[in-house]
Design a protein around this motif. Sequence first.
Motif, mmCIF file in Angstrom:
data_model
loop_
_atom_site.group_PDB
_atom_site.id
_atom_site.type_symbol
_atom_site.label_atom_id
_atom_site.label_comp_id
_atom_site.label_asym_id
_atom_site.label_seq_id
_atom_site.Cartn_x
_atom_site.Cartn_y
_atom_site.Cartn_z
ATOM 1 N N HIS A 1 42.267 -8.313 -14.098
ATOM 2 C CA HIS A 1 41.717 -9.409 -13.306
ATOM 3 C C HIS A 1 42.536 -10.675 -13.569
ATOM 4 O O HIS A 1 42.975 -10.894 -14.697
ATOM 5 C CB HIS A 1 40.229 -9.543 -13.649
ATOM 6 C CG HIS A 1 39.828 -10.844 -14.230
ATOM 7 N ND1 HIS A 1 39.565 -11.940 -13.442
ATOM 8 C CD2 HIS A 1 39.669 -11.241 -15.498
ATOM 9 C CE1 HIS A 1 39.254 -12.953 -14.238
ATOM 10 N NE2 HIS A 1 39.316 -12.571 -15.463
ATOM 11 N N GLU B 1 33.233 -8.342 -18.412
ATOM 12 C CA GLU B 1 34.589 -8.718 -18.644
ATOM 13 C C GLU B 1 34.946 -8.448 -20.098
ATOM 14 O O GLU B 1 34.255 -8.913 -21.002
ATOM 15 C CB GLU B 1 34.771 -10.212 -18.283
ATOM 16 C CG GLU B 1 36.167 -10.732 -18.472
ATOM 17 C CD GLU B 1 36.395 -12.054 -17.723
ATOM 18 O OE1 GLU B 1 35.461 -12.554 -17.053
ATOM 19 O OE2 GLU B 1 37.508 -12.582 -17.829
ATOM 20 N N ASP C 1 36.391 -14.505 -9.096
ATOM 21 C CA ASP C 1 36.088 -15.007 -10.436
ATOM 22 C C ASP C 1 35.186 -16.242 -10.346
ATOM 23 O O ASP C 1 35.201 -17.090 -11.226
ATOM 24 C CB ASP C 1 37.342 -15.324 -11.261
ATOM 25 C CG ASP C 1 37.060 -15.344 -12.769
ATOM 26 O OD1 ASP C 1 35.973 -14.877 -13.184
ATOM 27 O OD2 ASP C 1 37.908 -15.838 -13.522
ATOM 28 N N HIS D 1 31.024 -13.727 -11.360
ATOM 29 C CA HIS D 1 29.945 -13.877 -12.357
ATOM 30 C C HIS D 1 28.696 -14.370 -11.633
ATOM 31 O O HIS D 1 28.373 -15.557 -11.708
ATOM 32 C CB HIS D 1 30.351 -14.900 -13.423
ATOM 33 C CG HIS D 1 31.572 -14.539 -14.216
ATOM 34 N ND1 HIS D 1 31.505 -14.025 -15.483
ATOM 35 C CD2 HIS D 1 32.904 -14.624 -13.917
ATOM 36 C CE1 HIS D 1 32.743 -13.810 -15.945
ATOM 37 N NE2 HIS D 1 33.605 -14.167 -15.008
ATOM 38 N N PHE E 1 34.209 -19.697 -11.618
ATOM 39 C CA PHE E 1 35.314 -20.320 -12.356
ATOM 40 C C PHE E 1 36.500 -20.724 -11.481
ATOM 41 O O PHE E 1 37.462 -21.304 -11.972
ATOM 42 C CB PHE E 1 35.781 -19.401 -13.490
ATOM 43 C CG PHE E 1 34.731 -19.197 -14.533
ATOM 44 C CD1 PHE E 1 34.337 -20.246 -15.352
ATOM 45 C CD2 PHE E 1 34.094 -17.978 -14.670
ATOM 46 C CE1 PHE E 1 33.350 -20.073 -16.305
ATOM 47 C CE2 PHE E 1 33.100 -17.794 -15.624
ATOM 48 C CZ PHE E 1 32.730 -18.842 -16.444
ATOM 49 N N HIS F 1 35.487 -9.131 -9.077
ATOM 50 C CA HIS F 1 35.269 -9.812 -10.364
ATOM 51 C C HIS F 1 34.639 -11.168 -10.071
ATOM 52 O O HIS F 1 35.300 -12.100 -9.636
ATOM 53 C CB HIS F 1 36.584 -9.994 -11.133
ATOM 54 C CG HIS F 1 36.410 -10.600 -12.501
ATOM 55 N ND1 HIS F 1 36.625 -9.902 -13.667
ATOM 56 C CD2 HIS F 1 36.018 -11.842 -12.886
ATOM 57 C CE1 HIS F 1 36.386 -10.690 -14.702
ATOM 58 N NE2 HIS F 1 36.022 -11.882 -14.257
HETATM 59 MN MN MN Z 1 35.854 -13.927 -15.282
#
Ligand code: MN
Length: 248
Positions: A152, A88, A200, A11, A203, A9
């Motif tokens: 996630h 997501e 992730d 981005h 983030f 997961h």
């Molecule tokens: Mn995310």
Amino acid sequence: MLTGLVDFHCHLDLYPDPPAAIAECERLGIYTLTVTTTPKAWPQNQKMAQGTRYVRVALGLHPQLVAERANELALWEKYFPQARYIGEVGLDASPRFYRSLDQQKLVFERILQSCGKGKEKVLSVHSTRVVTAVLDMIERHLPSARRRVVLHWFTGSGAEARRATKVGCYFSVNNEMLQKDRHRSIVAALPLDRILTETDGPFTRRDGRPAKPSDISFTVEELARVRGLEASEIAAAVRMNLRTLLSE
Ligand code: MN
């Protein structure tokens, strides 16, 4: 050195140079699921990841964006037949997004109903402060044989983790989850055969900059400490879990 790492997961399209981020995953051989937050991002991301060996794109509509973008559900449905990975998606009941929770549920319900039919999909699901409703909806709309669901950044309780396990979910664990004692002890109790890893990114952070897929090695090492295993054993378990999750 650890090889065959998994970032399930991330981005990649939110980094300053997405093609370079994809190229790095390819170079290091990191199996990366790059999720999208809006279906508008799907065509461009698909194009960037085309022909890659390690990078796959998920079709998403982020619950935190549903208040402004619920009307993009039609676009999400248009691209749905092209996508094997969905994310997501999910629900977010934290104070900032609570107001749109009913709308989020309508969108997530439509998404799960789509995933309940036709070719099987693999989902990366957000469940902040609303694990029970997320699991209720998964149980209602996805027949158990079709549940290829990864929760996630799971921050629910131990009881919720046990129920999610019974429902058939996997968990993608990131470094932030291993910083707090409460979450660490929940991760320590997850079945090893349901654990995947994620950053992730961007983030989460590492050394004062946004985390990237190559930082997964730190998460694997931390997981090894939490579980009392060797890092290579964790990496092998995660690889095996990914294979099981994706097996036809
Ligand atoms: Mn995310």
